[in-house]
Enzyme design. Structure first.
Site, PDB file in Angstrom:
ATOM      1  CD  GLU A   1      -2.310   1.203   2.954  1.00  0.00           C
ATOM      2  OE1 GLU A   1      -1.602   0.899   3.937  1.00  0.00           O
ATOM      3  OE2 GLU A   1      -3.509   1.515   3.055  1.00  0.00           O
TER       4      GLU A   1
ATOM      5  CG  ASN B   1      -4.741   3.844   0.451  1.00  0.00           C
ATOM      6  OD1 ASN B   1      -3.965   3.343  -0.351  1.00  0.00           O
ATOM      7  ND2 ASN B   1      -4.560   3.795   1.765  1.00  0.00           N
TER       8      ASN B   1
ATOM      9  CE  LYS C   1      -7.090   1.194   3.939  1.00  0.00           C
ATOM     10  NZ  LYS C   1      -5.792   1.608   4.517  1.00  0.00           N
TER      11      LYS C   1
ATOM     12  CD  GLU D   1      -5.244   4.689   5.895  1.00  0.00           C
ATOM     13  OE1 GLU D   1      -5.796   4.407   4.829  1.00  0.00           O
ATOM     14  OE2 GLU D   1      -4.802   3.823   6.668  1.00  0.00           O
TER      15      GLU D   1
ATOM     16  CB  CYS E   1      -3.883  -1.539   4.782  1.00  0.00           C
ATOM     17  SG  CYS E   1      -3.035  -1.561   6.369  1.00  0.00           S
TER      18      CYS E   1
ATOM     19  CG  ASN F   1       2.027   1.527   4.756  1.00  0.00           C
ATOM     20  OD1 ASN F   1       3.160   1.978   4.891  1.00  0.00           O
ATOM     21  ND2 ASN F   1       1.465   1.360   3.570  1.00  0.00           N
TER      22      ASN F   1
HETATM   23  N1  CDV Z   1      -3.020   1.492   6.698  1.00  0.00           N
HETATM   24  C1  CDV Z   1      -3.929   0.805   7.429  1.00  0.00           C
HETATM   25  O1  CDV Z   1      -5.035   0.551   6.971  1.00  0.00           O
HETATM   26  N2  CDV Z   1      -3.583   0.455   8.688  1.00  0.00           N
HETATM   27  C2  CDV Z   1      -4.477  -0.214   9.600  1.00  0.00           C
HETATM   28  C3  CDV Z   1      -4.199   0.221  11.034  1.00  0.00           C
HETATM   29  C4  CDV Z   1      -4.847   1.497  11.342  1.00  0.00           C
HETATM   30  C5  CDV Z   1      -4.663  -0.762  12.052  1.00  0.00           C
HETATM   31  C6  CDV Z   1      -4.341  -1.712   9.485  1.00  0.00           C
HETATM   32  O2  CDV Z   1      -5.365  -2.387   9.395  1.00  0.00           O
HETATM   33  O3  CDV Z   1      -3.237  -2.236   9.507  1.00  0.00           O
END
Ligand code: CDV
Length: 316
Positions: free
Chosen positions: A47, A111, A128, A147, A173, A198
């Site tokens: 990501e 994203n 996303k 975010e 993510c 991330n």
């Molecule tokens: N970049 C993300 O989506 N990070 C989330 C954090 C906030 C928990 C994740 O699910 O890893």
């Protein structure tokens, strides 16, 4: 004939706030060459693979961070990556911040993941859906996860594409923590799901979860793979980036739920596996034969009962 595909997870280590896009693209090209040495045909990057994870800083006027976003993909910054991949005949998935005007000229910030074929053409784009974190400034955190200030949820949901001789889907993510992410793609026959992330190792709303970050990461992707009979490539941007320690542990997972390859560093690293997309039938056609065993009429009844009992949405 088996449908073999060599997939790679192109994990990235930290990207500094002042690291130029040209330098990051050089790093991505180095990973492509490493992948080529491993005969990889599809390399998955994380990501927001072109920049530092900028939502950790809150700037009131989000447009101040527009330099992290891309209106075109490829553009001048990323064309060398597309050229190198085409030259090496490697397809790839690349996470980036997208600035997308709609038909009325309004700009949207997403994203985004782009999936690119071995000839350099775009196959599909995923934006996303589950945007985590917060929209306002939260000074009690040692770093922000804003975010929801910088991105709006993707409007297209979870689509799949016929590509690489299979059916491919994408998620980013936080999407990977939600069972419906996998099931919506599973219902469309997804055989290979690409996920970039991330994930800070410090979860400020509930620090008791910090020690579980790696466990939760694998738990959700392994169960998503198993319950939908799909391969998953899960790829991190790990290591200590601008003082924030992030989870690495990129993985390639089989429809059995087993991890078949895993990164061993927290930096730039390619791990690969030769997968047989026909192996998905072992799960899709038996234990998880949706046509035969799912009970959609029963789910409908639960939804009807629960509808007015839902608590109001809460930001975390
Ligand atoms: N970049 C993300 O989506 N990070 C989330 C954090 C906030 C928990 C994740 O699910 O890893």
């Amino acid at each position: 004939m088996p449908r073999h595909l060599i997939v790679g997870a192109g994990q990235l280590g930290p990207i500094a706030r002042d690291e130029s896009k040209a330098r990051v693209v050089e790093r991505l090209i180095a990973l492509l060459h490493d992948a080529s040495d491993q005969a990889v045909e599809l390399l998955v990057f994380p990501e927001l693979a072109l920049t530092t994870f900028f939502p950790r800083w809150y700037v009131g006027d989000a447009t101040e961070f527009d330099h992290y976003f891309h209106r075109e993909m490829p553009d001048g910054d990323t064309q060398p990556l597309f050229d190198a991949a085409k030259e090496l005949r490697i397809g790839f998935a690349l996470g980036f911040a997208e600035l997308a005007p709609d038909d009325g000229g309004t700009l949207h910030r997403y994203n985004t993941y782009t999936l690119v074929d071995r000839d350099g053409t775009e196959i599909g784009r995923f934006r996303k859906v589950h945007i985590p974190g917060h929209a306002g400034h939260e000074p009690w955190r040692q770093f922000q996860h804003a975010e929801r200030h910088y991105f709006e949820p993707g409007p297209d949901g979870f689509e799949v594409w016929k590509a690489f001789d299979g059916i491919v889907g994408m998620a980013l993510c936080n999407d990977r923590r939600w069972s419906e992410t996998y099931r919506v793609m599973g219902l469309q026959g997804a055989e290979l799901i690409l996920i970039g992330y991330n994930t800070p190792l410090h979860y400020y709303p509930d620090p008791t979860q910090n020690a579980l970050a790696g466990f939760h990461n694998h738990l959700v992707m392994q169960s998503g793979a198993y319950q939908n009979g799909s391969f998953i490539v899960g790829v991190a941007k790990g290591g200590i980036e601008e003082g924030v320690d992030s989870l690495a542990q990129s993985v390639i997972i089989a429809p059995s739920g087993q991890i078949i390859a895993q990164a061993i560093t927290t930096g730039d690293e390619v791990v690969s596996a030769r997968i047989d997309l026909d192996f998905t039938a072992t799960y899709k056609g038996m234990l998880f034969d949706f046509e035969r065993y799912r009970m959609p009429h029963y789910y409908g009844r639960i939804a009807a009962v629960r509808d007015d009992a839902q608590p109001p949405p809460r930001e975390i």
